[in-house]
Write an enzyme that holds these catalytic residues in place. Structure first.
Site, PDB file in Angstrom:
ATOM      1  N   GLY A   1       1.096  -1.265  -0.067  1.00  0.00           N
ATOM      2  CA  GLY A   1       0.008   0.067   0.051  1.00  0.00           C
ATOM      3  C   GLY A   1       1.027   1.356   0.038  1.00  0.00           C
ATOM      4  O   GLY A   1       2.018   1.148  -0.422  1.00  0.00           O
ATOM      5  N   GLY A   2       0.237   2.290   0.460  1.00  0.00           N
ATOM      6  CA  GLY A   2       1.006   3.578   0.561  1.00  0.00           C
ATOM      7  C   GLY A   2       2.352   3.662   1.492  1.00  0.00           C
ATOM      8  O   GLY A   2       3.099   4.406   1.386  1.00  0.00           O
TER       9      GLY A   2
ATOM     10  N   GLY B   1      26.429  13.547 -27.753  1.00  0.00           N
ATOM     11  CA  GLY B   1      25.925  14.106 -26.412  1.00  0.00           C
ATOM     12  C   GLY B   1      26.202  13.513 -25.181  1.00  0.00           C
ATOM     13  O   GLY B   1      26.209  14.256 -24.124  1.00  0.00           O
ATOM     14  N   ALA B   2      26.640  12.302 -25.269  1.00  0.00           N
ATOM     15  CA  ALA B   2      27.017  11.733 -23.915  1.00  0.00           C
ATOM     16  C   ALA B   2      28.466  12.143 -23.782  1.00  0.00           C
ATOM     17  O   ALA B   2      28.796  12.292 -22.391  1.00  0.00           O
ATOM     18  CB  ALA B   2      27.188  10.010 -24.109  1.00  0.00           C
TER      19      ALA B   2
END
Ligand code: HXC
Length: 513
Positions: free
Chosen positions: A169-170, A403-404
């Site tokens: 759950g939460g 870009g790397a």
């Protein structure tokens, strides 16, 4: 007086027994330790001081007034680990399955508040059936009180969560907001909704283990950073992890005593293969650089194309981010970008200098990557490096393409020292791809296009597939021999010891989440 002392002792003994011997035996039968046993193995002998051993819940519904357990299902307090102050809470599964009541939450909040005010790490040992069902919204409120404190503590003191049983759950969101999560193989699981709800909503049949066991979260989701074989191993791993951290964001990363010697490592000269397309294990490079046996890998089974972890260099804690040519040629993709970005941000929060080892052919192309937002996720890593103010050093061992090159802690985004080995290739792309584009017409019109392509490839490689163009521009500070890498790094990190960076005033940046 004697009577009063006896009463106190009997209450403390009752509290120490949690949900009673029968439930303790059941916990042991599952191969799990109790909350108190876990704390015993985690903290320095005799250092633990308990807070709130006599707290009881306030629920009166569903006959709960008759079911009171002193301590209310969580053991909280403080002590030392390797002599350093640490706060801890350990949920006690023997009391209402470790479920979280209003008072149980208040106890956790109390130690979190103390940790923030006193600048020391918080360790959460989670073993809980989630919200105390009999308490309804009081329990939900308790969770939210903890979540709020997780965020207030974030970047102020290190927070570590061990998952040592169910976490559903939460309840999973408090661990998710801490810095590191550890799970135990075979006995811990985490999910927002369990297998039964999954079956009802999506008609999928899945076991707890498959849905949210340690293996799933280590390899598939990356939710857990570390996996332990059992509870004892988990406590050992927490201690080891903590040894690399300062106590809080104002503190320096630990520096063990160390006398610098010659520090040459010949073995580093023979790791990068002659053939640039042949893989090698970046972990051999890491082992050749850091103090013997000190590398502690994080997220080992997740996004293996990038390696992150802590180590010591001449006794000093450092964080390492390294492309792994053994996996997907070390390419950057969605998962590796997220993994590395989170690690870089942790190191920057807690003043841990960063070492980047770079061998990256670029970003991974493809619809899968584009549709899963490689743009946003790659930007996370770019953002994380660009905003980091800790000492930052890069060593390019081989490829630094496209870009790397920019993203992997380049000089342009604020790295302090950028070294390259003579085997480095720093260019927009590999020689073959580049030649096919820029010499397209020349190749097509040649009598022998294949031979022409080879010739152009060689020409491009000679011009760009080396570190000297970048060194001529000052983008690389020094081209170094692999064998002297350790010595260079020790000296450079010592030189950067008192680095100060002043950023323009702002509320906070807007990291591309
Ligand atoms: C109260 C609980 C409890 C709970 C377990 N117990 N979960 N009591 N609230 N949430 C009690 C049981 O009644 C039992 O009491 C004891 O703990 C041990 O439970 P068992 O079921 O016997 O143990 P086991 O077979 O190991 O199963 C463990 C379990 C299961 C998987 C955790 O108990 C379970 O599914 N519990 C419910 C989980 C759940 O739905 N929680 C709410 C999630 S929603 P006795 O007296 O027999 O020892 C949630 C919302 C949070 O958490 C939102 C935050 C934002």
């Amino acid at each position: 007086m004697d009577q009063k002392l006896t009463l106190l002792q009997s209450k403390l003994a009752e509290s120490a027994l949690g949900g009673g011997q029968q439930r303790i035996d059941a916990q042991h039968k599952k191969g799990k330790l109790t909350a108190r046993e876990r704390i015993h193995f985690l903290m320095d002998e005799g250092s633990f001081e308990e807070i709130g051993a006599l707290v009881t819940h306030r629920c009166t519904d569903f006959g709960m007034s008759d079911q009171q357990f002193l301590g209310d299902g969580v053991v909280t307090g403080y002590g030392t680990i390797a002599g350093r102050l640490t706060y801890v809470f350990a949920q006690d599964f023997t009391v209402f399955g470790g479920s979280l009541s209003e008072t149980h939450a208040e106890k956790i909040c109390k130690v979190m508040d103390l940790a923030i005010k006193n600048g020391a790490p918080v360790i959460g040992l989670n073993d809980s059936g989630g919200a105390r069902i009999q308490e309804g919204v009081n329990s939900l409120g308790g969770y939210a009180d903890i979540f709020y404190r997780n965020v207030q503590a974030s970047g102020v003191v290190p927070q570590i969560s061990a998952i040592l049983g169910p976490c559903a759950g939460g309840a999973v969101y408090s661990p998710a907001m801490t810095d590191f999560i550890m799970m135990v193989e075979g006995s811990s699981y985490m999910f927002v909704t369990g297998p039964n709800v999954v079956k009802t909503v999506t008609n999928e049949e899945v076991s707890s283990e498959e849905l949210g066991g340690a293996g799933t979260h280590a390899g598939k989701s990356g939710v857990t950073h570390l996996v332990a074989a059992n509870d004892m191993d988990c406590m050992d791993k927490i201690k080891r992890l903590l040894s690399y951290f300062p106590q809080n964001c104002e503190d320096k990363a630990p520096q063990l005593p160390y006398t610098v010697g010659h520090e040459f490592r010949e073995e580093l000269s023979n790791i990068v293969p002659e053939n640039a397309n042949q893989p090698y294990d970046i972990k051999d490079v890491i082992a050749g650089i850091v103090d013997m046996g000190t590398f502690f890998e994080i997220h080992e089974r997740y996004a293996e194309n990038i390696v992150v972890g802590f180590a010591r260099l001449a006794g000093r804690s450092i964080g390492i981010v390294a492309n792994q040519p053994m996996n997907l040629a070390g390419v950057l993709d969605v998962n590796s970008s997220k993994k590395a970005a989170r690690f870089v941000r942790f190191c920057d929060c807690f003043n841990i200098p960063l070492l980047v080892l770079e061998d990256v052919p670029g970003f991974l192309p493809g619809t899968d990557q584009e549709w899963n937002a490689i743009i946003t996720n790659g930007a996370k890593l770019l953002y994380a490096f660009s905003e980091a103010t800790v000492p930052r050093i890069t060593v390019i061992t081989r490829k630094a393409y496209g870009g790397a090159y920019d993203v992997m802690n380049s000089k342009h985004i604020g790295a302090d020292m950028n070294f390259a080995w003579p085997t480095a290739e720093i260019a927009v792309m590999g020689a073959k791809g580049a030649s096919e584009i820029i010499f397209k017409k020349e190749i097509e019109s040649a009598a022998d296009p294949a031979a022409k392509l080879l010739e152009k490839e060689r020409e491009y490689a000679e011009t760009f597939a080396n570190p000297y163009r970048a060194a001529a521009r000052g983008f690389i500070d020094e081209v170094i021999q692999p064998r002297e890498t350790r010595r260079k790094l020790i000296k450079a990190f010592a030189m950067l010891e008192h680095k100060v960076v002043n950023r323009p005033r702002r509320k906070h940046g807007n990291v591309p989440l």
